[in-house]
Design a protein around this motif. Structure first.
Motif, PDB file in Angstrom:
ATOM      1  N   LYS A  13       0.824  -1.204   0.000  1.00  0.00           N
ATOM      2  CA  LYS A  13       0.000   0.000   0.000  1.00  0.00           C
ATOM      3  C   LYS A  13       0.865   1.264   0.000  1.00  0.00           C
ATOM      4  O   LYS A  13       0.528   2.258  -0.651  1.00  0.00           O
ATOM      5  CB  LYS A  13      -0.930   0.009   1.218  1.00  0.00           C
ATOM      6  CG  LYS A  13      -2.001  -1.070   1.204  1.00  0.00           C
ATOM      7  CD  LYS A  13      -2.851  -0.952   2.467  1.00  0.00           C
ATOM      8  CE  LYS A  13      -3.918  -2.021   2.517  1.00  0.00           C
ATOM      9  NZ  LYS A  13      -4.745  -1.921   3.748  1.00  0.00           N
ATOM     10  N   PRO A  17       0.317   4.897  -3.282  1.00  0.00           N
ATOM     11  CA  PRO A  17      -0.599   5.828  -2.614  1.00  0.00           C
ATOM     12  C   PRO A  17      -1.958   5.878  -3.297  1.00  0.00           C
ATOM     13  O   PRO A  17      -2.051   5.829  -4.533  1.00  0.00           O
ATOM     14  CB  PRO A  17       0.128   7.169  -2.706  1.00  0.00           C
ATOM     15  CG  PRO A  17       1.571   6.799  -2.811  1.00  0.00           C
ATOM     16  CD  PRO A  17       1.601   5.534  -3.610  1.00  0.00           C
ATOM     17  N   LEU A  18      -2.982   5.980  -2.497  1.00  0.00           N
ATOM     18  CA  LEU A  18      -4.353   5.893  -3.001  1.00  0.00           C
ATOM     19  C   LEU A  18      -4.649   6.926  -4.075  1.00  0.00           C
ATOM     20  O   LEU A  18      -5.281   6.614  -5.090  1.00  0.00           O
ATOM     21  CB  LEU A  18      -5.327   6.044  -1.828  1.00  0.00           C
ATOM     22  CG  LEU A  18      -6.813   6.055  -2.166  1.00  0.00           C
ATOM     23  CD1 LEU A  18      -7.232   4.778  -2.860  1.00  0.00           C
ATOM     24  CD2 LEU A  18      -7.638   6.273  -0.895  1.00  0.00           C
ATOM     25  N   ALA A  54      -5.360  11.977   2.276  1.00  0.00           N
ATOM     26  CA  ALA A  54      -3.951  11.619   2.129  1.00  0.00           C
ATOM     27  C   ALA A  54      -3.353  11.104   3.433  1.00  0.00           C
ATOM     28  O   ALA A  54      -2.478  10.233   3.416  1.00  0.00           O
ATOM     29  CB  ALA A  54      -3.154  12.824   1.630  1.00  0.00           C
ATOM     30  N   THR A  56      -4.768   9.382   5.935  1.00  0.00           N
ATOM     31  CA  THR A  56      -5.190   8.034   6.306  1.00  0.00           C
ATOM     32  C   THR A  56      -5.143   7.057   5.135  1.00  0.00           C
ATOM     33  O   THR A  56      -5.314   5.855   5.338  1.00  0.00           O
ATOM     34  CB  THR A  56      -6.623   8.055   6.857  1.00  0.00           C
ATOM     35  OG1 THR A  56      -7.525   8.540   5.848  1.00  0.00           O
ATOM     36  CG2 THR A  56      -6.722   8.946   8.091  1.00  0.00           C
ATOM     37  N   GLN A  57      -4.921   7.587   3.909  1.00  0.00           N
ATOM     38  CA  GLN A  57      -4.904   6.760   2.707  1.00  0.00           C
ATOM     39  C   GLN A  57      -6.207   5.964   2.564  1.00  0.00           C
ATOM     40  O   GLN A  57      -6.208   4.779   2.236  1.00  0.00           O
ATOM     41  CB  GLN A  57      -3.699   5.820   2.704  1.00  0.00           C
ATOM     42  CG  GLN A  57      -2.372   6.516   2.452  1.00  0.00           C
ATOM     43  CD  GLN A  57      -2.319   7.133   1.055  1.00  0.00           C
ATOM     44  OE1 GLN A  57      -2.376   6.427   0.038  1.00  0.00           O
ATOM     45  NE2 GLN A  57      -2.220   8.453   0.986  1.00  0.00           N
ATOM     46  N   ARG A  58      -7.303   6.665   2.782  1.00  0.00           N
ATOM     47  CA  ARG A  58      -8.610   6.056   2.629  1.00  0.00           C
ATOM     48  C   ARG A  58      -9.509   6.987   1.819  1.00  0.00           C
ATOM     49  O   ARG A  58      -9.255   8.181   1.742  1.00  0.00           O
ATOM     50  CB  ARG A  58      -9.251   5.756   3.987  1.00  0.00           C
ATOM     51  CG  ARG A  58      -8.467   4.742   4.814  1.00  0.00           C
ATOM     52  CD  ARG A  58      -9.185   4.388   6.091  1.00  0.00           C
ATOM     53  NE  ARG A  58     -10.407   3.617   5.862  1.00  0.00           N
ATOM     54  CZ  ARG A  58     -10.441   2.302   5.654  1.00  0.00           C
ATOM     55  NH1 ARG A  58      -9.319   1.609   5.638  1.00  0.00           N
ATOM     56  NH2 ARG A  58     -11.592   1.675   5.466  1.00  0.00           N
ATOM     57  N   ASP A  69      -9.780   1.458   1.609  1.00  0.00           N
ATOM     58  CA  ASP A  69      -8.399   1.773   1.276  1.00  0.00           C
ATOM     59  C   ASP A  69      -8.134   1.471  -0.193  1.00  0.00           C
ATOM     60  O   ASP A  69      -9.072   1.223  -0.974  1.00  0.00           O
ATOM     61  CB  ASP A  69      -7.432   1.020   2.198  1.00  0.00           C
ATOM     62  CG  ASP A  69      -7.572  -0.490   2.067  1.00  0.00           C
ATOM     63  OD1 ASP A  69      -7.054  -1.210   2.930  1.00  0.00           O
ATOM     64  OD2 ASP A  69      -8.214  -0.966   1.095  1.00  0.00           O
ATOM     65  N   VAL A  70      -6.867   1.447  -0.583  1.00  0.00           N
ATOM     66  CA  VAL A  70      -6.526   1.283  -1.992  1.00  0.00           C
ATOM     67  C   VAL A  70      -6.959  -0.081  -2.522  1.00  0.00           C
ATOM     68  O   VAL A  70      -7.384  -0.206  -3.682  1.00  0.00           O
ATOM     69  CB  VAL A  70      -5.016   1.523  -2.211  1.00  0.00           C
ATOM     70  CG1 VAL A  70      -4.182   0.445  -1.530  1.00  0.00           C
ATOM     71  CG2 VAL A  70      -4.677   1.600  -3.695  1.00  0.00           C
TER      72      VAL A  70
END
Length: 347
Positions: A13, A17-18, A54, A56-58, A69-70
């Motif tokens: 992950k 990055p998402l 950005a 929490t990457q959610r 998430d991603v």
């Protein structure tokens, strides 16, 4: 050996990055800061309710309620299982390399917004005062069939976009606590230009959501991060013989204005949790939106509740959600007719 044990999922992950994965899938995100937004790829909309965080990457969509998430994004966008999504991400080009951050004092790390009922309750008083002063906000509510008496009873407010920080400082809250609340971000108020709806437990506010009254304000819906409640469920009499579950904020506001025992699912996800929250309710009318997501959610929830308890309400032709009936003089009568039909069909 399982797939998850042979691949370092956190490292995978971190390499992808998402935001980069979302844009690579064709979703154009606006902004460059911690919060970026775009048009949701999972339901039809033009509002730009799809939000990527950005820190929490959610992601979370305030329109359809999807989040994750991603890997969740890849699963849904490419219709893959979790192992397939992991393999897909692992075999794709590296989007970004993220070295291990240097050790820092934990107190210096950015922290996610937290529920602060004392501060949220003080903020809601500011929003309620601003609703009293805003003729435009009052007119918007009236146009949606929501009376000022109902607005006062439910504790509704309006965020003008100005003055909240000063109000909270005068109430004794410092900048750190104000920023931690999530109500102010990047020098802007989260709910600026919106009708603000609180989730109350007793007299204290534990969660907030908002709906824009201005077409230029995007996204049209906002909510504080964190678990969403079943809005209004705590207000209902535990002995009520039946309740109506609607999908959105203004669906619930309108039903409550009409004096009907109602709550709001706030989206079409998490029907299993919603079914658990509705335990003990003998009859549940499901008045979800008349789109594909709404119909699917109603069918799923009805299956979880059982045919003896659940009755699906079909809205009249041309009506997309309960809230639209607020603009019709016969709106309440029309909905009551649909409730009777649903009850008859469920026998």
């Amino acid at each position: 050996m399982t797939l998850s044990s042979t691949i370092d999922i956190p490292a995978l992950k971190a390499r992808h990055p998402l935001g980069g994965v979302v844009e690579a899938a064709g979703v154009q995100l606006r902004g460059r800061g911690r919060v970026r937004q775009g048009v949701c790829p999972f339901h039809e909309e033009t509002e730009g309710s799809f939000t990527v965080y950005a820190d929490t990457q959610r992601f979370y969509c305030f329109g359809c309620g999807l989040g994750g998430d991603v890997l969740d994004f890849i699963q849904r966008s490419e219709r893959l299982s979790l192992p397939e999504a992991i393999r897909s991400l692992d075999s794709s080009p590296v989007v970004a390399t993220m070295p291990d951050p240097p050790l820092r004092d934990a107190s210096a790390q950015p922290r996610a917004p937290i529920c602060d009922p004392t501060l949220l309750t003080a903020a809601m008083r500011c929003y309620q005062r601003q609703l009293q002063l805003s003729q435009a906000a009052q007119a918007y509510l009236a146009g949606r069939g929501i009376s000022l008496a109902t607005a006062r009873r439910l504790g509704l407010g309006y965020a003008s976009g100005h003055g909240l920080r000063d109000w909270l400082k005068q109430a004794g809250f410092d900048d750190e606590r104000i920023l931690r609340s999530g109500l102010v971000r990047e020098r802007r108020e989260r709910f600026g230009g919106m009708i603000v709806v609180p989730e109350l437990i007793g007299e204290r506010v534990h969660w907030l959501a908002g709906r824009s009254i201005w077409p230029e304000v995007s996204p049209r819906f906002q909510a504080l991060p964190g678990p969403k409640p079943v809005l209004g469920l705590r207000r209902l009499d535990c002995q009520a013989p039946w309740i109506v579950v609607a999908e959105g904020l203004f669906d619930w506001l309108l039903l409550t204005t009409w004096g009907l025992p109602a709550c709001a699912a706030l989206g079409t996800q998490g029907m299993d949790k919603l079914a658990s929250a509705l335990q003990g309710r003998p009859r549940v009318f499901l008045a979800f939106d008349a789109d594909e997501a709404g119909r699917a959610a109603a069918d799923e929830l009805a299956g979880l509740l059982g045919a003896r308890r659940a009755a699906i309400v079909n809205l009249p032709r041309g009506v997309s959600d309960v809230g639209e009936l607020g603009a019709r003089p016969d709106g309440r009568a029309v909905l009551l007719d649909q409730l009777r039909l649903a009850a008859t069909a469920a026998r």
